[in-house]
Design a protein around this motif. Structure first.
Motif, short mmCIF file in Angstrom:
data_model
loop_
_atom_site.label_atom_id
_atom_site.label_comp_id
_atom_site.label_asym_id
_atom_site.label_seq_id
_atom_site.Cartn_x
_atom_site.Cartn_y
_atom_site.Cartn_z
N LEU A 27 1.03 -1.29 -0.11
CA LEU A 27 -0.27 -0.04 0.35
C LEU A 27 1.26 1.43 0.20
O LEU A 27 0.51 2.41 -0.74
CB LEU A 27 -0.79 -0.38 1.17
CG LEU A 27 -2.15 -1.02 1.53
CD1 LEU A 27 -2.80 -1.00 2.76
CD2 LEU A 27 -2.99 -0.77 -0.49
N ALA A 28 2.16 1.26 0.50
CA ALA A 28 3.18 2.28 0.64
C ALA A 28 2.79 2.53 -0.64
O ALA A 28 3.51 3.79 -0.81
CB ALA A 28 3.95 1.98 1.87
N ASP A 29 4.26 1.82 -1.58
CA ASP A 29 4.41 1.63 -2.93
C ASP A 29 3.51 2.34 -3.89
O ASP A 29 3.68 2.79 -4.60
CB ASP A 29 4.74 0.71 -2.92
CG ASP A 29 5.05 0.66 -4.53
OD1 ASP A 29 6.40 1.43 -4.65
OD2 ASP A 29 5.13 -0.24 -5.15
N ARG A 30 2.06 1.64 -3.19
CA ARG A 30 0.98 2.21 -4.64
C ARG A 30 0.71 3.73 -4.23
O ARG A 30 0.24 4.06 -5.23
CB ARG A 30 0.02 0.94 -3.84
CG ARG A 30 -1.29 1.53 -5.17
CD ARG A 30 -2.05 0.05 -5.57
NE ARG A 30 -2.38 0.53 -6.67
CZ ARG A 30 -2.07 -0.50 -8.03
NH1 ARG A 30 -1.11 -0.52 -7.87
NH2 ARG A 30 -3.30 -0.13 -8.92
N PHE A 31 0.22 3.61 -2.89
CA PHE A 31 -0.42 5.54 -2.57
C PHE A 31 0.82 6.42 -2.20
O PHE A 31 0.14 7.56 -1.20
CB PHE A 31 -1.51 5.06 -1.53
CG PHE A 31 -2.15 4.66 -2.54
CD1 PHE A 31 -3.49 4.73 -3.16
CD2 PHE A 31 -2.63 2.99 -1.97
CE1 PHE A 31 -4.04 3.58 -3.77
CE2 PHE A 31 -3.94 2.27 -1.99
CZ PHE A 31 -4.64 2.60 -3.24
N THR A 32 1.77 5.84 -1.96
CA THR A 32 2.51 6.75 -0.95
C THR A 32 4.47 7.59 -1.89
O THR A 32 4.38 6.83 -2.69
CB THR A 32 2.54 6.92 0.63
OG1 THR A 32 4.52 5.87 0.55
CG2 THR A 32 1.93 5.87 1.16
N THR A 33 5.06 8.25 -0.77
CA THR A 33 6.22 8.85 -1.44
C THR A 33 6.98 8.18 -0.80
O THR A 33 8.72 7.99 -0.83
CB THR A 33 6.87 9.99 -2.07
OG1 THR A 33 6.32 10.66 -1.15
CG2 THR A 33 5.70 10.50 -2.99
N PHE A 34 6.38 7.02 0.25
CA PHE A 34 7.57 7.00 1.17
C PHE A 34 8.27 5.21 1.09
O PHE A 34 9.33 5.45 1.45
CB PHE A 34 6.66 6.53 3.15
CG PHE A 34 6.50 8.16 3.29
CD1 PHE A 34 7.84 8.14 4.15
CD2 PHE A 34 5.59 7.86 3.13
CE1 PHE A 34 7.08 9.81 5.06
CE2 PHE A 34 4.48 8.98 4.23
CZ PHE A 34 6.38 9.91 5.09
N VAL A 35 7.64 4.37 0.12
CA VAL A 35 8.36 3.28 -0.65
C VAL A 35 8.07 3.19 -2.43
O VAL A 35 7.19 3.50 -2.60
CB VAL A 35 7.44 2.40 -0.12
CG1 VAL A 35 7.85 0.94 -0.72
CG2 VAL A 35 7.52 1.79 1.71
N GLU A 36 9.23 3.14 -2.82
CA GLU A 36 9.29 3.34 -4.14
C GLU A 36 9.76 1.00 -4.59
O GLU A 36 11.41 1.20 -4.43
CB GLU A 36 10.54 4.34 -4.93
CG GLU A 36 10.04 4.26 -6.39
CD GLU A 36 10.58 5.44 -7.38
OE1 GLU A 36 11.33 4.90 -8.31
OE2 GLU A 36 10.51 6.12 -6.31
#
Length: 196
Positions: A27-36
């Motif tokens: 979810l962090a990869d999909r919806f945030t910039t914290f994880v790529e």
């Protein structure tokens, strides 16, 4: 160093609940910039993976709240939680936004092995504590303890991505609490024949 804290914190969270850190990372990869996540791990943030992880999480959360079923679930999760720990460390330490420069580059299998080991250790502690608590409380503790474990897994997963140092402190705290609970419960068990 930061990626080591991130990875071990995610693996600790996987030892408590296999699907929470995978879902949080996806979810962090999909919806945030914290994880790529890199291309090799992008499947983790795809809708099929997120949907499957969501369903598996619901099953895990429900099964873990029922006395006896939780112990059976822990036996089944002995393979799943360490595998999840390996996956989240592998994915988490490969992501450019989550990690610092290149400590693990070229040695991703070490990261996966570390994740498996950390998740397995936390899982084994959790699995040892749960039956003792169930027996001592006639199963009343199962839903309460399970809820605390799920919440801890969520908080550790989020902190591992956002504030890895704090997550590492939290992971150590969880392990220390599990060890103390296990020791306390084992001491309170009366050994037959020990009373004079």
């Amino acid at each position: 160093m930061i990626e080591l804290l991130t990875g071990t914190s995610l693996a600790s969270a996987a030892g408590l609940n296999a699907y929470v850190p995978l879902l949080v990372l996806g979810l962090a990869d999909r919806f945030t910039t914290f994880v790529e996540l890199p291309a090799a791990w992008s499947w983790l943030s795809g809708w099929p993976a997120l949907a499957i992880l969501g369903v598996l999480l619901v099953v895990e959360v429900v099964a873990d709240k029922v006395p006896v079923v939780d112990s059976v679930n822990d036996v089944l999760q002995t393979v799943v939680r360490p595998a999840s720990g390996g996956l989240v460390v592998g994915a988490g330490t490969a992501g450019e936004q989550v990690v610092d420069s290149g400590t693990w580059s070229g040695t991703s299998w070490w990261a996966v092995a570390l994740g498996v080991g950390v998740a397995l250790a936390v899982h084994l502690l959790k699995s040892a504590v749960r039956p003792v608590l169930n027996a001592a409380t006639l199963g009343v503790a199962a839903p309460v303890v399970s809820t605390v474990e799920d919440a801890s897994s969520i908080v550790l997963s989020i902190l591992a991505i956002v504030v890895p140092v704090l997550a590492a402190v939290g992971a150590v705290t969880v392990v220390v609490m599990l060890v103390r609970m296990l020791r306390r419960r084992r001491r309170s068990v009366v050994v037959p024949g020990s009373a004079g």
